[in-house]
Design a protein around this motif. Structure first.
Motif, PDB file in Angstrom:
ATOM      1  N   GLN A   1       0.844  -1.189   0.000  1.00  0.00           N
ATOM      2  CA  GLN A   1       0.000   0.000   0.000  1.00  0.00           C
ATOM      3  C   GLN A   1       0.885   1.247   0.000  1.00  0.00           C
ATOM      4  O   GLN A   1       1.943   1.273   0.634  1.00  0.00           O
ATOM      5  CB  GLN A   1      -0.898   0.006   1.236  1.00  0.00           C
ATOM      6  CG  GLN A   1      -1.745  -1.231   1.407  1.00  0.00           C
ATOM      7  CD  GLN A   1      -2.868  -1.290   0.394  1.00  0.00           C
ATOM      8  OE1 GLN A   1      -3.363  -0.254  -0.054  1.00  0.00           O
ATOM      9  NE2 GLN A   1      -3.276  -2.493   0.030  1.00  0.00           N
TER      10      GLN A   1
ATOM     11  N   ARG B   1       1.023   5.873  -1.239  1.00  0.00           N
ATOM     12  CA  ARG B   1       0.472   7.063  -1.878  1.00  0.00           C
ATOM     13  C   ARG B   1       1.556   8.116  -1.968  1.00  0.00           C
ATOM     14  O   ARG B   1       2.548   8.098  -1.214  1.00  0.00           O
ATOM     15  CB  ARG B   1      -0.730   7.622  -1.102  1.00  0.00           C
ATOM     16  CG  ARG B   1      -0.415   8.014   0.332  1.00  0.00           C
ATOM     17  CD  ARG B   1      -1.629   8.554   1.070  1.00  0.00           C
ATOM     18  NE  ARG B   1      -2.005   9.885   0.611  1.00  0.00           N
ATOM     19  CZ  ARG B   1      -1.799  10.994   1.333  1.00  0.00           C
ATOM     20  NH1 ARG B   1      -1.197  10.921   2.519  1.00  0.00           N
ATOM     21  NH2 ARG B   1      -2.162  12.156   0.875  1.00  0.00           N
TER      22      ARG B   1
ATOM     23  N   SER C   1      -1.941   6.715  -5.844  1.00  0.00           N
ATOM     24  CA  SER C   1      -2.579   6.114  -4.674  1.00  0.00           C
ATOM     25  C   SER C   1      -2.954   4.675  -4.987  1.00  0.00           C
ATOM     26  O   SER C   1      -3.493   4.389  -6.053  1.00  0.00           O
ATOM     27  CB  SER C   1      -3.833   6.899  -4.264  1.00  0.00           C
ATOM     28  OG  SER C   1      -4.499   6.255  -3.197  1.00  0.00           O
ATOM     29  N   GLN C   2      -2.627   3.782  -4.051  1.00  0.00           N
ATOM     30  CA  GLN C   2      -3.008   2.385  -4.208  1.00  0.00           C
ATOM     31  C   GLN C   2      -4.297   2.059  -3.466  1.00  0.00           C
ATOM     32  O   GLN C   2      -4.708   0.902  -3.441  1.00  0.00           O
ATOM     33  CB  GLN C   2      -1.871   1.473  -3.736  1.00  0.00           C
ATOM     34  CG  GLN C   2      -0.659   1.535  -4.654  1.00  0.00           C
ATOM     35  CD  GLN C   2       0.475   0.645  -4.189  1.00  0.00           C
ATOM     36  OE1 GLN C   2       0.869   0.684  -3.035  1.00  0.00           O
ATOM     37  NE2 GLN C   2       1.000  -0.160  -5.094  1.00  0.00           N
TER      38      GLN C   2
ATOM     39  N   ASN D   1      -8.263   2.091  -3.346  1.00  0.00           N
ATOM     40  CA  ASN D   1      -9.285   2.021  -4.386  1.00  0.00           C
ATOM     41  C   ASN D   1     -10.668   1.898  -3.774  1.00  0.00           C
ATOM     42  O   ASN D   1     -10.817   1.546  -2.605  1.00  0.00           O
ATOM     43  CB  ASN D   1      -9.032   0.822  -5.312  1.00  0.00           C
ATOM     44  CG  ASN D   1      -7.733   0.940  -6.088  1.00  0.00           C
ATOM     45  OD1 ASN D   1      -7.623   1.740  -7.008  1.00  0.00           O
ATOM     46  ND2 ASN D   1      -6.739   0.151  -5.703  1.00  0.00           N
ATOM     47  N   TYR D   2     -11.684   2.205  -4.590  1.00  0.00           N
ATOM     48  CA  TYR D   2     -13.065   1.977  -4.194  1.00  0.00           C
ATOM     49  C   TYR D   2     -13.858   1.577  -5.433  1.00  0.00           C
ATOM     50  O   TYR D   2     -13.406   1.773  -6.579  1.00  0.00           O
ATOM     51  CB  TYR D   2     -13.670   3.219  -3.531  1.00  0.00           C
ATOM     52  CG  TYR D   2     -13.898   4.379  -4.477  1.00  0.00           C
ATOM     53  CD1 TYR D   2     -15.134   4.576  -5.099  1.00  0.00           C
ATOM     54  CD2 TYR D   2     -12.887   5.297  -4.739  1.00  0.00           C
ATOM     55  CE1 TYR D   2     -15.353   5.630  -5.962  1.00  0.00           C
ATOM     56  CE2 TYR D   2     -13.094   6.361  -5.603  1.00  0.00           C
ATOM     57  CZ  TYR D   2     -14.328   6.521  -6.207  1.00  0.00           C
ATOM     58  OH  TYR D   2     -14.528   7.577  -7.061  1.00  0.00           O
TER      59      TYR D   2
ATOM     60  N   ASP E   1     -17.094   2.222  -7.708  1.00  0.00           N
ATOM     61  CA  ASP E   1     -18.081   3.273  -7.925  1.00  0.00           C
ATOM     62  C   ASP E   1     -19.475   2.693  -8.138  1.00  0.00           C
ATOM     63  O   ASP E   1     -19.685   1.473  -8.058  1.00  0.00           O
ATOM     64  CB  ASP E   1     -17.661   4.181  -9.092  1.00  0.00           C
ATOM     65  CG  ASP E   1     -17.665   3.461 -10.433  1.00  0.00           C
ATOM     66  OD1 ASP E   1     -18.234   2.357 -10.545  1.00  0.00           O
ATOM     67  OD2 ASP E   1     -17.103   4.023 -11.395  1.00  0.00           O
TER      68      ASP E   1
ATOM     69  N   GLN F   1     -13.686  -0.159 -10.569  1.00  0.00           N
ATOM     70  CA  GLN F   1     -12.694   0.137  -9.532  1.00  0.00           C
ATOM     71  C   GLN F   1     -12.018   1.458  -9.848  1.00  0.00           C
ATOM     72  O   GLN F   1     -11.467   1.643 -10.933  1.00  0.00           O
ATOM     73  CB  GLN F   1     -11.663  -0.990  -9.441  1.00  0.00           C
ATOM     74  CG  GLN F   1     -10.631  -0.765  -8.335  1.00  0.00           C
ATOM     75  CD  GLN F   1      -9.765  -1.984  -8.093  1.00  0.00           C
ATOM     76  OE1 GLN F   1     -10.192  -2.954  -7.488  1.00  0.00           O
ATOM     77  NE2 GLN F   1      -8.533  -1.935  -8.584  1.00  0.00           N
ATOM     78  N   ARG F   2     -12.052   2.376  -8.885  1.00  0.00           N
ATOM     79  CA  ARG F   2     -11.489   3.711  -9.075  1.00  0.00           C
ATOM     80  C   ARG F   2     -10.429   3.979  -8.022  1.00  0.00           C
ATOM     81  O   ARG F   2     -10.498   3.473  -6.901  1.00  0.00           O
ATOM     82  CB  ARG F   2     -12.595   4.769  -8.969  1.00  0.00           C
ATOM     83  CG  ARG F   2     -13.788   4.555  -9.909  1.00  0.00           C
ATOM     84  CD  ARG F   2     -13.386   4.744 -11.350  1.00  0.00           C
ATOM     85  NE  ARG F   2     -13.012   6.124 -11.603  1.00  0.00           N
ATOM     86  CZ  ARG F   2     -13.886   7.066 -11.979  1.00  0.00           C
ATOM     87  NH1 ARG F   2     -15.174   6.761 -12.141  1.00  0.00           N
ATOM     88  NH2 ARG F   2     -13.475   8.299 -12.199  1.00  0.00           N
ATOM     89  N   GLU F   3      -9.449   4.807  -8.386  1.00  0.00           N
ATOM     90  CA  GLU F   3      -8.409   5.205  -7.443  1.00  0.00           C
ATOM     91  C   GLU F   3      -8.977   6.216  -6.456  1.00  0.00           C
ATOM     92  O   GLU F   3      -9.644   7.170  -6.850  1.00  0.00           O
ATOM     93  CB  GLU F   3      -7.233   5.818  -8.202  1.00  0.00           C
ATOM     94  CG  GLU F   3      -6.013   6.104  -7.358  1.00  0.00           C
ATOM     95  CD  GLU F   3      -4.832   6.582  -8.186  1.00  0.00           C
ATOM     96  OE1 GLU F   3      -4.622   7.814  -8.232  1.00  0.00           O
ATOM     97  OE2 GLU F   3      -4.136   5.736  -8.794  1.00  0.00           O
ATOM     98  N   LEU F   4      -8.715   6.007  -5.165  1.00  0.00           N
ATOM     99  CA  LEU F   4      -9.215   6.910  -4.126  1.00  0.00           C
ATOM    100  C   LEU F   4      -8.135   7.949  -3.825  1.00  0.00           C
ATOM    101  O   LEU F   4      -7.172   7.670  -3.110  1.00  0.00           O
ATOM    102  CB  LEU F   4      -9.594   6.135  -2.867  1.00  0.00           C
ATOM    103  CG  LEU F   4     -10.544   6.833  -1.879  1.00  0.00           C
ATOM    104  CD1 LEU F   4     -11.100   5.816  -0.888  1.00  0.00           C
ATOM    105  CD2 LEU F   4      -9.872   7.958  -1.120  1.00  0.00           C
ATOM    106  N   ASP F   5      -8.302   9.129  -4.408  1.00  0.00           N
ATOM    107  CA  ASP F   5      -7.347  10.220  -4.200  1.00  0.00           C
ATOM    108  C   ASP F   5      -7.859  11.168  -3.123  1.00  0.00           C
ATOM    109  O   ASP F   5      -9.063  11.276  -2.881  1.00  0.00           O
ATOM    110  CB  ASP F   5      -7.121  10.993  -5.498  1.00  0.00           C
ATOM    111  CG  ASP F   5      -6.479  10.133  -6.576  1.00  0.00           C
ATOM    112  OD1 ASP F   5      -5.608   9.319  -6.233  1.00  0.00           O
ATOM    113  OD2 ASP F   5      -6.869  10.269  -7.754  1.00  0.00           O
TER     114      ASP F   5
END
Length: 333
Positions: A262, A264, A290-291, A293-294, A296, A301-305
């Protein structure tokens, strides 16, 4: 101040989960950017307070809280300089705050968590030519006074615990920093390690499964600063500061193989001003890697920034009074 040593530390990386494996750091990524951490401070006592507010770019269902951390630090730059390096003693008492992003009975209730008091020291060397290097050794006394945190809804229903599982163990911290502070520049790189006794457990009762054991991965953090001071209004002193900053963290060690790698990294900009009695800085940064994710609303799967805003005050509290010049001895005959 030309050389400001940030020593405090804190906890961010707030993991809103109740599983048995965690990879959060206790030191806040970015908490030391903007400061010449490699340069020794002049002898004296300094107060440093750093505040950060983090807001995730994700729907409430994936990331239900905003997070803030306040890090008050007291630094004593002692008169002791063994082998030419100044000894500086530090103490900090950070606090983590979480704010529910959704109202109503099912929203997350706001909460505050005490991070274990940090105690430690720095050995800082002036290498000449405006270059400096420092070494840090410290510990967060999480087992003594650190919190754990329990998530509940505004309606009082239990959601999950602990919020900060890494506080089940003391955090042993080591760091090395290098700075160049000539011509108004602050060019600093600072590498920090967080190390844990893992697996770890909280003391006391086992309410809501908050005792453990918890597998905690160690962490490495990198803070980078490239700023310069300017005399914008011909005041005879460079008081304004502008520049770029970057910071990030990654979990390491054998336990990282359990939780996965993990990490960021964020980039941003800093502005500061020297008011005389105190120095103020503000900076904003956003994740570029960023590793986390969530998923949507349509199953992708999207990167959680995250976007983070920071404010810092540095106040010199005490400096030794310069000794008076020697008076010539006149003998009368």
């Amino acid at each position: 101040m030309k050389n400001i040593l940030a020593v405090g530390a804190a906890a961010l990386s707030l993991g809103m989960m109740a599983t048995g494996v965690f990879a959060q750091s206790t030191t806040v990524p970015g908490e030391q950017v903007g400061l010449a951490v490699g340069a020794p401070l002049p002898e004296g006592v300094y107060a440093i307070n750093t505040f950060v507010y983090r807001s995730p770019d994700a729907p409430v269902v994936a990331s239900p809280v905003d997070v803030a951390v306040n890090v008050p630090v007291l630094v004593w730059a002692t008169p002791f300089v063994p082998l030419g390096g100044r000894v500086e003693l530090i103490v900090a008492a950070p606090t983590v705050m979480a704010f529910g992003r959704n109202g109503g009975p099912n929203g997350i209730r706001d909460l505050t968590i005490n991070v274990g008091t940090l105690v430690g020291g720095i050995w800082a060397f002036d290498l000449g030519g405006n270059f400096g290097v420092s070494f840090l050794g410290a510990v967060h006394l999480n087992e003594l006074d650190g919190g754990r945190g329990v998530l509940t809804t505004n309606g009082g229903a239990f959601v999950g615990a602990p919020v900060l599982a890494q506080l089940a163990s003391n955090t042993y911290r080591a760091g090395i920093a290098a700075s160049y502070t000539g011509d108004g520049y602050n060019l600093t790189a600072n590498l920090t390690g967080n190390f844990y006794d893992s697996p770890a457990t909280f003391g006391g009762n086992n309410t809501f499964g908050t005792r453990g054991p918890f597998v905690i991965a160690d962490a490495l953090l990198l803070d980078l600063t490239a700023t310069k001071k300017f005399d914008l209004f011909n005041e005879g002193k460079a008081k304004f500061e502008f520049g770029a900053i970057g910071y990030g963290a990654v979990n390491v060690g054998s336990n990282a193989n359990i939780v996965g790698r993990q990490g960021r990294f964020a980039l941003g900009a800093l502005v500061g001003y020297d008011f005389g009695p105190f120095t103020a800085q503000a900076y904003v940064a956003r994740d570029v890697v960023s590793q986390a994710n969530y998923i949507d609303a349509v199953g992708r799967q999207r990167e959680l920034d995250n976007t983070e805003g920071w404010v810092r005050l540095v106040v010199p509290l005490y400096s030794p009074t310069p000794a008076p010049a020697p008076t010539a001895i006149v003998s009368k005959y």
